[in-house]
Structure formats: structure tokens, C-alpha cells
Design a protein around this motif. Structure first.
Motif, PDB file in Angstrom:
ATOM      1  N   THR A  22      -4.827  -6.374 -10.095  1.00 19.85           N
ATOM      2  CA  THR A  22      -3.856  -7.451 -10.292  1.00 19.85           C
ATOM      3  C   THR A  22      -2.786  -7.369  -9.211  1.00 19.85           C
ATOM      4  N   ILE A  23      -2.812  -8.316  -8.304  1.00 20.25           N
ATOM      5  CA  ILE A  23      -1.857  -8.351  -7.197  1.00 20.25           C
ATOM      6  C   ILE A  23      -0.644  -9.177  -7.604  1.00 20.25           C
ATOM      7  N   ASN A  24       0.524  -8.561  -7.571  1.00 27.69           N
ATOM      8  CA  ASN A  24       1.744  -9.299  -7.892  1.00 27.69           C
ATOM      9  C   ASN A  24       2.098 -10.288  -6.783  1.00 27.69           C
ATOM     10  N   LYS A  25       2.016  -9.818  -5.536  1.00 26.01           N
ATOM     11  CA  LYS A  25       2.412 -10.668  -4.417  1.00 26.01           C
ATOM     12  C   LYS A  25       1.884 -10.092  -3.113  1.00 26.01           C
ATOM     13  N   VAL A  26       1.554 -10.985  -2.170  1.00 28.56           N
ATOM     14  CA  VAL A  26       1.156 -10.565  -0.831  1.00 28.56           C
ATOM     15  C   VAL A  26       2.191 -11.080   0.164  1.00 28.56           C
ATOM     16  N   TYR A  27       2.655 -10.185   1.022  1.00 29.09           N
ATOM     17  CA  TYR A  27       3.635 -10.531   2.054  1.00 29.09           C
ATOM     18  C   TYR A  27       2.927 -10.594   3.403  1.00 29.09           C
ATOM     19  N   PHE A  28       3.138 -11.710   4.113  1.00 28.45           N
ATOM     20  CA  PHE A  28       2.484 -11.926   5.398  1.00 28.45           C
ATOM     21  C   PHE A  28       3.495 -12.011   6.529  1.00 28.45           C
ATOM     22  N   GLN A  29       3.037 -11.596   7.687  1.00 33.27           N
ATOM     23  CA  GLN A  29       3.791 -11.826   8.914  1.00 33.27           C
ATOM     24  C   GLN A  29       3.459 -13.229   9.414  1.00 33.27           C
ATOM     25  N   LYS A  30       4.452 -13.956   9.866  1.00 31.67           N
ATOM     26  CA  LYS A  30       4.236 -15.313  10.351  1.00 31.67           C
ATOM     27  C   LYS A  30       3.294 -15.316  11.554  1.00 31.67           C
ATOM     28  N   GLY A  31       2.383 -16.291  11.552  1.00 31.67           N
ATOM     29  CA  GLY A  31       1.505 -16.481  12.702  1.00 31.67           C
ATOM     30  C   GLY A  31       0.223 -15.682  12.672  1.00 31.67           C
ATOM     31  N   LEU A  32      -0.112 -15.068  11.534  1.00 28.48           N
ATOM     32  CA  LEU A  32      -1.364 -14.304  11.457  1.00 28.48           C
ATOM     33  C   LEU A  32      -2.570 -15.219  11.649  1.00 28.48           C
ATOM     34  N   ARG A  33      -3.551 -14.736  12.357  1.00 25.70           N
ATOM     35  CA  ARG A  33      -4.790 -15.487  12.598  1.00 25.70           C
ATOM     36  C   ARG A  33      -5.968 -14.517  12.555  1.00 25.70           C
ATOM     37  N   GLY A  34      -7.173 -15.045  12.688  1.00 26.46           N
ATOM     38  CA  GLY A  34      -8.365 -14.208  12.740  1.00 26.46           C
ATOM     39  C   GLY A  34      -9.239 -14.355  11.514  1.00 26.46           C
ATOM     40  N   GLY A  70       0.260  -6.755   9.591  1.00 31.15           N
ATOM     41  CA  GLY A  70       0.868  -8.041   9.251  1.00 31.15           C
ATOM     42  C   GLY A  70       0.700  -8.460   7.803  1.00 31.15           C
ATOM     43  N   ALA A  71       0.240  -7.537   6.942  1.00 29.46           N
ATOM     44  CA  ALA A  71       0.040  -7.896   5.535  1.00 29.46           C
ATOM     45  C   ALA A  71       0.317  -6.697   4.630  1.00 29.46           C
ATOM     46  N   VAL A  72       1.125  -6.941   3.589  1.00 31.09           N
ATOM     47  CA  VAL A  72       1.448  -5.914   2.595  1.00 31.09           C
ATOM     48  C   VAL A  72       1.334  -6.552   1.221  1.00 31.09           C
ATOM     49  N   ALA A  73       0.801  -5.817   0.248  1.00 27.90           N
ATOM     50  CA  ALA A  73       0.650  -6.349  -1.107  1.00 27.90           C
ATOM     51  C   ALA A  73       1.224  -5.385  -2.133  1.00 27.90           C
ATOM     52  N   LYS A  74       1.711  -5.957  -3.227  1.00 28.91           N
ATOM     53  CA  LYS A  74       2.201  -5.179  -4.362  1.00 28.91           C
ATOM     54  C   LYS A  74       1.213  -5.341  -5.523  1.00 28.91           C
ATOM     55  N   ILE A  75       0.718  -4.234  -6.031  1.00 27.68           N
ATOM     56  CA  ILE A  75      -0.220  -4.249  -7.150  1.00 27.68           C
ATOM     57  C   ILE A  75       0.528  -3.965  -8.442  1.00 27.68           C
ATOM     58  N   SER A  76       0.209  -4.717  -9.487  1.00 27.84           N
ATOM     59  CA  SER A  76       0.852  -4.519 -10.785  1.00 27.84           C
ATOM     60  C   SER A  76       0.549  -3.130 -11.339  1.00 27.84           C
TER      61      SER A  76
END
Length: 245
Positions: A22-34, A70-76
């Protein structure tokens, strides 16, 4: 107290989502591609996970300066309950069901306080919406005094989904709202019941109000026209307790 877990790196987050975490939220860096990012983005949309675009500095802090890509997530830190199973188990017990639905509540401290009161008043389960709701994180659990580990919490795609399921089980719904002349003290809580509390700023949404069996308000004798949502929730829950004792 168990803390919420931070994971970082696009591949790690993809694997967490696919494993059912269960992912509470994902934080992204602006401009990620790929390709890998687009794969994650597709999974996030499919699972209705909340996201936020933030500066690299915040990602550095969240990941403790590890290579976050460029990506970090918080898990419940808790496991969420299945609503169908919870309703079935509650109806099979010898107690009159009492559920609590939170319609877009967003403040984690209010959420934690409500969970604590719900545990103290014997609530069978709390239902929240996947998107737009306060997360169950370390602060929520701290404010709940650990009650978040004791009260079943369910996540649904939309609060209306839960309302339909509860109605199908002959559980009545009452919304806490100022948009009524009926008092909470006139509601019969000696029946299977679910209480609906709204967001801090807007209250229960209009579309949800239309689905209610009852609407009720608390008497306000002072000059201030409303209560903090966690306080109002406590008043509703303890009226149910008073009637059921």
C-alpha cells in the motif's frame, strides 16, 4: 510505534506496487522521462496512487541522499482490510454494526484523533477513499496512540462504492452536516449504522449527502458555527455509545 517506510528508485517502487504494497504517496522530480518512468506512471494511475512533483532537494531529504533516480515513495505501515470481508464478519457477530466513513478528510492529525476515538467507541471499521484522503503514516499512528493497528481501515476507489456496499447489507447511513434541521440526538443508533464525516473545509460532499438515510447536526450554542471534525466525530460516536449502553 512502527514508522512508515520510505523506498526510492523507480524500479523499487514498481516492484512495491506490483507486490501489492500500500503506497501512501509517490514523490517525483519534475521532468522525469524514459520507459521505466512511464511504466511506473501507468501503474500509479491504474492503482490510483497519490503523487506529488517536488524539488530534487526534497527527494534528497526523503531518501537521505541516496540515489533516488528522481522518485521516492512512502509505504503505509499498516495492512488495509477488505471491505466486503469486514462487513460480512461484522454482520456475523452478535454486536450491532457501527462503521465510520471519512469523505475526503485530509489532515493526518484529525485522522489519527478520529481513529483513536473510533477504537474507544467500538467502531467495527473505518472507510476512506484511495485518493484525496489523509494517509496512514507515522504521524497518523502517533496521534491515534496506536489505535491504527487495532481498528480495521478499508480503502475504496470512491466513498460511494462503500455506501452502496453498506446499503446492500442493510446498514443505515447518517451524515454529520450543518445542512439539516435534524439533531444527532434524534437519530436511532440502535440499528446497523455508518456515520459519515466530511472534509475539514467542505464537509460531506453534496453527492454523498444525497445518498444518506439520515442527516444530523450537533447543537451549536456559541458564536462559532462549527467544530473541529475530530471533535464532532467524537460527539456522534459517543451518542451512538450512549444509546447502545
Amino acid at each position: 510505534m512502527e514508522k512508515d517506510t520510505t523506498i526510492f528508485g523507480i524500479r523499487a517502487i514498481i516492484e512495491a506496487v506490483e507486490s501489492g504494497s500500500t503506497i501512501n504517496k509517490v514523490y517525483f522530480q519534475k521532468g522525469l522521462r524514459g520507459d521505466l518512468f512511464f511504466e511506473l506512471e501507468k501503474l500509479i494511475k491504474k492503482n490510483k496512487i497519490s503523487t506529488s512533483v517536488v524539488p530534487t532537494e526534497k527527494l534528497d531529504r526523503l531518501s537521505k541522499h541516496n540515489n533516488h533516480q528522481g522518485a521516492v515513495a512512502k509505504i503505509s505501515p499498516i495492512e488495509f482490510a477488505d471491505l466486503d470481508s469486514l462487513i460480512e464478519e461484522t454482520l456475523a457477530s452478535d454486536k450491532t454494526p457501527l462503521f465510520l466513513l471519512l469523505d475526503q478528510l485530509s489532515d493526518v492529525r484529525n485522522f489519527g484523533a478520529i481513529i483513536r476515538t473510533a477504537e474507544c467507541t467500538g467502531v467495527n471499521g473505518i472507510i476512506i477513499q484511495k485518493s484525496g484522503s489523509a494517509p496512514v503514516n507515522a504521524e497518523t499512528i502517533k496521534t491515534s496512540a496506536g489505535a491504527a493497528f487495532k481498528v480495521p481501515i478499508c480503502k475504496v476507489d470512491h466513498i460511494k462504492d462503500a455506501i452502496f456496499q453498506l446499503k446492500a447489507a442493510d446498514i443505515k447511513l447518517v451524515a454529520a452536516t450543518e445542512k439539516t434541521e435534524d439533531s444527532v440526538y434524534d437519530i436511532d443508533f440502535n440499528q446497523p449504522m455508518a456515520i459519515v464525516m466530511g472534509s475539514e473545509d467542505k464537509g460531506v460532499s453534496t453527492s454523498v449527502l444525497k445518498m444518506m438515510d439520515y442527516k444530523a447536526k450537533l447543537p451549536m450554542l456559541g458564536e462559532i458555527g462549527s467544530l473541529n471534525v475530530s471533535v464532532a466525530c467524537g460527539a456522534f460516536l459517543y451518542e451512538a455509545v450512549r444509546q447502545r449502553l
